[in-house]
Design an enzyme around this catalytic site. Sequence first.
Site, short mmCIF file in Angstrom:
data_model
loop_
_atom_site.label_atom_id
_atom_site.label_comp_id
_atom_site.label_asym_id
_atom_site.label_seq_id
_atom_site.Cartn_x
_atom_site.Cartn_y
_atom_site.Cartn_z
CE LYS A 110 -71.33 95.49 -2.54
NZ LYS A 110 -72.70 95.83 -2.96
CB SER A 120 -74.45 94.20 -0.04
OG SER A 120 -74.43 94.73 -1.37
CB SER A 143 -76.31 97.28 -2.13
OG SER A 143 -77.08 96.17 -1.75
#
Length: 562
Positions: free
Chosen positions: A135, A210, A234
């Site tokens: 990420k 996210s 997330s």
Amino acid sequence: MELTQVTPPWSNLAAEKKERQLKAIPQGWLISVPPDSVLDVTGYPEKCGILTKEEVEITNTPVDVILAKLASGATSSVSVTTAFYKRAIVSQQLVNCLSEIFVEQSLRRAAELDSYLKEHGKVVGPLHGLPVSLKDQLSVKGLETTIGYVGWIGKYAEENAVLVDVLYECGAVPFVRTNVPQTLLWSDSHNHIFGRTTNPYNRSLTPGGSSGGEGALIAMKGSPLGVGSDIGGSIRCPAALCGLYGLRPSFGRLPTSGAVTSVDGPDSLIASFGPMTCSVEGLKIFMEAVIKSKPWMKDPLTVCKHWSENEYKLVNHGNGKDLCFAILWDDEIAIPHPPIQRALEMTRDALIKAGHRAICWAPLKHQQIVDVTQTMLSAGSQDIVSATSLSGEPIITSMQIDSDEPLDAAFRPKASNITAHQLWHAHKLKRDLRIEYLSHWNATVGQTGTSRPVDAIICPVAPYAATPHGKYGYTHYTMVWSTLEYATAVFPVTSVDPILDRKQVRHQFISDFDKEIYEMYDPATFKNAPVGLQLVGRNLEEEAVIAMTEIISTSLKVSKNI
């Protein structure tokens, strides 16, 4: 006089960064992108002509099998990394899931690992030669980490995040970083630099956030194993929306130092890093490898807790026999849509068929838990203002495509002048709620028939599957467990079927909000969207959560005759 529109400086910065990203893509890996009317693009990488037959086979191979072949020398890390890199780049062109692309650096790392195996006859570590996606939050030395902030373009990391160092020590090949929403704090994935990530199963829908870039990439099989982070959902949100397995460990189980984040500083609510993958085996492989590296020796925020094979064997849960799961059908705030209800029924029935038990879970003060979470988050609202003011970029207030109407980001901090005393009071309330919820859990011992309280809770990740972009505004189902610090995993169950999941007539609603959730459901809109659920365990019970997720996965496959 005709007015000349002036492009703001932040827009030029973003465009320059996006252009650098495009130039990092090898020209031979460019494809003819299908029109937006083609919604499901999951099968496109295998027929676009970029991957060879062997590379298609590699990218369809489970993580444990890939690692075994790498360790034996049956395949090389260069071959595996190239295959996944090609598929990742094809995926990028289809669903816009990447942020950082560093092909040469990754292939050089893979070649070094191949040479080491040939020379020494042994692997570097348990993840030897495996490409791992990250990420856009985990710093990699020499690369920018923007988390969607234009003002952070040009900030190059001087060292790796601790978890990245651990992955290198384990023999992994970090090879791409993935897209996130501006500020991270959205259940969607769009920012002013890289744009919007879409859901591979239906590009009109969100992949979540996210860690949405991770979810979309792994769903496209452009990565065998990825790392996301989760403060309010997330990891779990994109894992569920993209048909994946994901694990949100309790905070402290994995290292976080050196990572870039939004709303940085609070001890009360901190994101937890965890794995995302297409196979349930990947969860154990990742967690066992990282924990056995003793990350607490590198990060003072990591708990000194060794990998426990006994906990994985469920010694505290009847050795995995005659388990009792509690089903949370709804949180008494928002009733889930028909596909979610069907997934809960399928999972319950599969577990009972496999010889386990199921009872109903009564939610305890979930709205109050979410309220205290949002109070604590509000203390960091100024961080967002400060980060966006570096470039002058506007704060994104809506993730919708065709509307600027603000939608509550659910766990986005609200503007606040909260005092230290008020924040301390919120901390105290969180502590008291955790104590109360533990008692609530333990009190189920009289209902299970196993002489134990329920072994785990099974519940929705959200009241809906993947929504149209910008419409995912309810994170209560995930945020509650983050605040309670429970280890939580997501597993795929089914997908939205307009025939099986017809809209049911309802005349009574818990609230106006519950009615809004009901009215947004249209089976045709959600068609083909994956449906996943959560399994919730106790604090720092990651090994047991993984083992129980494996049991659920096997039970569902047997029930479906897979």
